[in-house]
Design a protein around this motif. Sequence first.
Motif, PDB file in Angstrom:
ATOM      1  N   THR A  76       0.819  -1.212   0.000  1.00 38.20           N
ATOM      2  CA  THR A  76       0.000   0.000   0.000  1.00 38.20           C
ATOM      3  C   THR A  76       0.854   1.263   0.000  1.00 38.20           C
ATOM      4  N   LEU A  77       2.136   1.126   0.250  1.00 43.09           N
ATOM      5  CA  LEU A  77       3.044   2.275   0.237  1.00 43.09           C
ATOM      6  C   LEU A  77       3.191   2.761  -1.197  1.00 43.09           C
ATOM      7  N   ARG A  78       2.814   3.987  -1.440  1.00 43.65           N
ATOM      8  CA  ARG A  78       2.808   4.500  -2.817  1.00 43.65           C
ATOM      9  C   ARG A  78       4.178   4.888  -3.314  1.00 43.65           C
ATOM     10  N   LYS A  79       4.961   5.535  -2.458  1.00 51.46           N
ATOM     11  CA  LYS A  79       6.287   6.008  -2.871  1.00 51.46           C
ATOM     12  C   LYS A  79       7.349   5.326  -2.015  1.00 51.46           C
ATOM     13  N   PRO A  80       8.242   4.560  -2.630  1.00 50.80           N
ATOM     14  CA  PRO A  80       9.325   3.953  -1.854  1.00 50.80           C
ATOM     15  C   PRO A  80      10.154   4.975  -1.078  1.00 50.80           C
ATOM     16  N   SER A  81      10.252   6.192  -1.582  1.00 47.64           N
ATOM     17  CA  SER A  81      11.041   7.216  -0.889  1.00 47.64           C
ATOM     18  C   SER A  81      10.379   7.674   0.415  1.00 47.64           C
ATOM     19  N   ALA A  82       9.092   7.352   0.600  1.00 45.58           N
ATOM     20  CA  ALA A  82       8.370   7.728   1.822  1.00 45.58           C
ATOM     21  C   ALA A  82       8.431   6.625   2.886  1.00 45.58           C
ATOM     22  N   PHE A  83       9.252   5.623   2.666  1.00 46.76           N
ATOM     23  CA  PHE A  83       9.292   4.475   3.573  1.00 46.76           C
ATOM     24  C   PHE A  83       9.610   4.871   5.012  1.00 46.76           C
ATOM     25  N   ASN A  84      10.581   5.754   5.210  1.00 44.68           N
ATOM     26  CA  ASN A  84      10.999   6.122   6.561  1.00 44.68           C
ATOM     27  C   ASN A  84       9.837   6.683   7.377  1.00 44.68           C
ATOM     28  N   SER A  85       9.131   7.668   6.840  1.00 39.38           N
ATOM     29  CA  SER A  85       8.015   8.257   7.592  1.00 39.38           C
ATOM     30  C   SER A  85       6.865   7.259   7.735  1.00 39.38           C
ATOM     31  N   TRP A  86       6.640   6.447   6.726  1.00 42.80           N
ATOM     32  CA  TRP A  86       5.596   5.422   6.781  1.00 42.80           C
ATOM     33  C   TRP A  86       5.905   4.403   7.881  1.00 42.80           C
ATOM     34  N   LEU A  87       7.159   3.982   7.973  1.00 41.85           N
ATOM     35  CA  LEU A  87       7.575   3.032   9.004  1.00 41.85           C
ATOM     36  C   LEU A  87       7.407   3.629  10.396  1.00 41.85           C
ATOM     37  N   LYS A  88       7.799   4.896  10.575  1.00 39.89           N
ATOM     38  CA  LYS A  88       7.616   5.553  11.868  1.00 39.89           C
ATOM     39  C   LYS A  88       6.146   5.595  12.259  1.00 39.89           C
ATOM     40  N   ARG A  89       5.293   5.914  11.279  1.00 35.46           N
ATOM     41  CA  ARG A  89       3.856   5.979  11.555  1.00 35.46           C
ATOM     42  C   ARG A  89       3.337   4.606  12.001  1.00 35.46           C
ATOM     43  N   GLN A 148      14.896  12.396  20.554  1.00 41.95           N
ATOM     44  CA  GLN A 148      15.643  11.270  20.012  1.00 41.95           C
ATOM     45  C   GLN A 148      15.609  11.265  18.489  1.00 41.95           C
ATOM     46  N   ASP A 149      14.426  11.522  17.915  1.00 42.53           N
ATOM     47  CA  ASP A 149      14.290  11.468  16.463  1.00 42.53           C
ATOM     48  C   ASP A 149      14.457  12.815  15.789  1.00 42.53           C
ATOM     49  N   GLY A 150      14.502  13.896  16.571  1.00 47.02           N
ATOM     50  CA  GLY A 150      14.700  15.215  15.999  1.00 47.02           C
ATOM     51  C   GLY A 150      13.533  15.709  15.154  1.00 47.02           C
ATOM     52  N   MET A 151      12.341  15.209  15.438  1.00 44.77           N
ATOM     53  CA  MET A 151      11.165  15.628  14.670  1.00 44.77           C
ATOM     54  C   MET A 151      10.675  16.983  15.157  1.00 44.77           C
ATOM     55  N   SER A 152      10.111  17.753  14.239  1.00 47.65           N
ATOM     56  CA  SER A 152       9.543  19.047  14.601  1.00 47.65           C
ATOM     57  C   SER A 152       8.180  18.838  15.268  1.00 47.65           C
ATOM     58  N   HIS A 153       7.704  19.870  15.942  1.00 49.60           N
ATOM     59  CA  HIS A 153       6.393  19.780  16.591  1.00 49.60           C
ATOM     60  C   HIS A 153       5.284  19.476  15.582  1.00 49.60           C
ATOM     61  N   PRO A 154       5.248  20.155  14.422  1.00 49.70           N
ATOM     62  CA  PRO A 154       4.209  19.817  13.443  1.00 49.70           C
ATOM     63  C   PRO A 154       4.309  18.376  12.931  1.00 49.70           C
ATOM     64  N   GLU A 155       5.535  17.871  12.756  1.00 48.49           N
ATOM     65  CA  GLU A 155       5.704  16.477  12.318  1.00 48.49           C
ATOM     66  C   GLU A 155       5.150  15.513  13.370  1.00 48.49           C
ATOM     67  N   ILE A 156       5.420  15.803  14.629  1.00 49.70           N
ATOM     68  CA  ILE A 156       4.924  14.949  15.715  1.00 49.70           C
ATOM     69  C   ILE A 156       3.400  15.012  15.768  1.00 49.70           C
ATOM     70  N   ALA A 157       2.849  16.204  15.610  1.00 44.65           N
ATOM     71  CA  ALA A 157       1.390  16.352  15.624  1.00 44.65           C
ATOM     72  C   ALA A 157       0.761  15.533  14.504  1.00 44.65           C
ATOM     73  N   GLU A 158       1.369  15.587  13.327  1.00 47.98           N
ATOM     74  CA  GLU A 158       0.831  14.818  12.199  1.00 47.98           C
ATOM     75  C   GLU A 158       0.948  13.316  12.446  1.00 47.98           C
ATOM     76  N   LEU A 159       2.095  12.890  12.946  1.00 48.40           N
ATOM     77  CA  LEU A 159       2.343  11.469  13.167  1.00 48.40           C
ATOM     78  C   LEU A 159       1.443  10.890  14.256  1.00 48.40           C
ATOM     79  N   THR A 160       1.278  11.621  15.349  1.00 48.74           N
ATOM     80  CA  THR A 160       0.498  11.112  16.484  1.00 48.74           C
ATOM     81  C   THR A 160      -0.975  11.487  16.407  1.00 48.74           C
ATOM     82  N   GLN A 161      -1.301  12.408  15.488  1.00 47.49           N
ATOM     83  CA  GLN A 161      -2.657  12.926  15.331  1.00 47.49           C
ATOM     84  C   GLN A 161      -3.152  13.639  16.595  1.00 47.49           C
TER      85      GLN A 161
END
Length: 194
Positions: A76-89, A148-161
């Motif tokens: 279901t992963l559309r773009k192989p380049s998006a694997f890292n963020s998809w895996l984190k999610r 630990q992962d160096g994610m920005s606040h908006p990235e964390i908000a998107e990932l955790t909803q």
Amino acid sequence: DVGPAVAPQAHDYYPNCPEPLIVGLARGGDKNAFAELVQRRQSYIRNLMRRCCNDTTLADDLAQQVFLKVWLSIRTLRKPSAFNSWLKRLAINTWLQHVRKQDALGRAGELQEGHHPGRETGAVQMDLDHALATLNTAERLCVILSYQDGMSHPEIAELTQLPLGTVKSHIRRGAQRLQQQLSAYVEQPNGRQS
């Protein structure tokens, strides 16, 4: 007498291949490519889960669940380049599902005195793990993703909803609590640790 030359298998080259290529092959059902992805990412996923739950055995179980989900849904992963963020999610969702099932919020601070499961790390690492374990689940997750992962606040908000303001509050409160608990590691003006 030397036997016939054995041609190298395609998967012998996988460790040297760029990750999007390996992801593309795994999406096509190549088990060796998937094994290469697991090899590349298992340490990160296990450490992320260990930080979240403070239990090495549970972290290993959760990491296995993550990779099972990856195998079952990688097509279901559309773009192989998006694997890292998809895996984190997937990893974060696996952790949050575990929390909901086990009501871990009620037990987030539980840690038997003097017991740090499976730790071969130094005292500082053990103290940090213990301090992280005292944070509630949402604070701990936001702090880990930020520091630990160096994610920005908006990235964390998107990932955790979670709402952006909630993420910021969790990180601020979590960091303050960690600072208080780990204040013994702060250097004094004379250059010595307290």
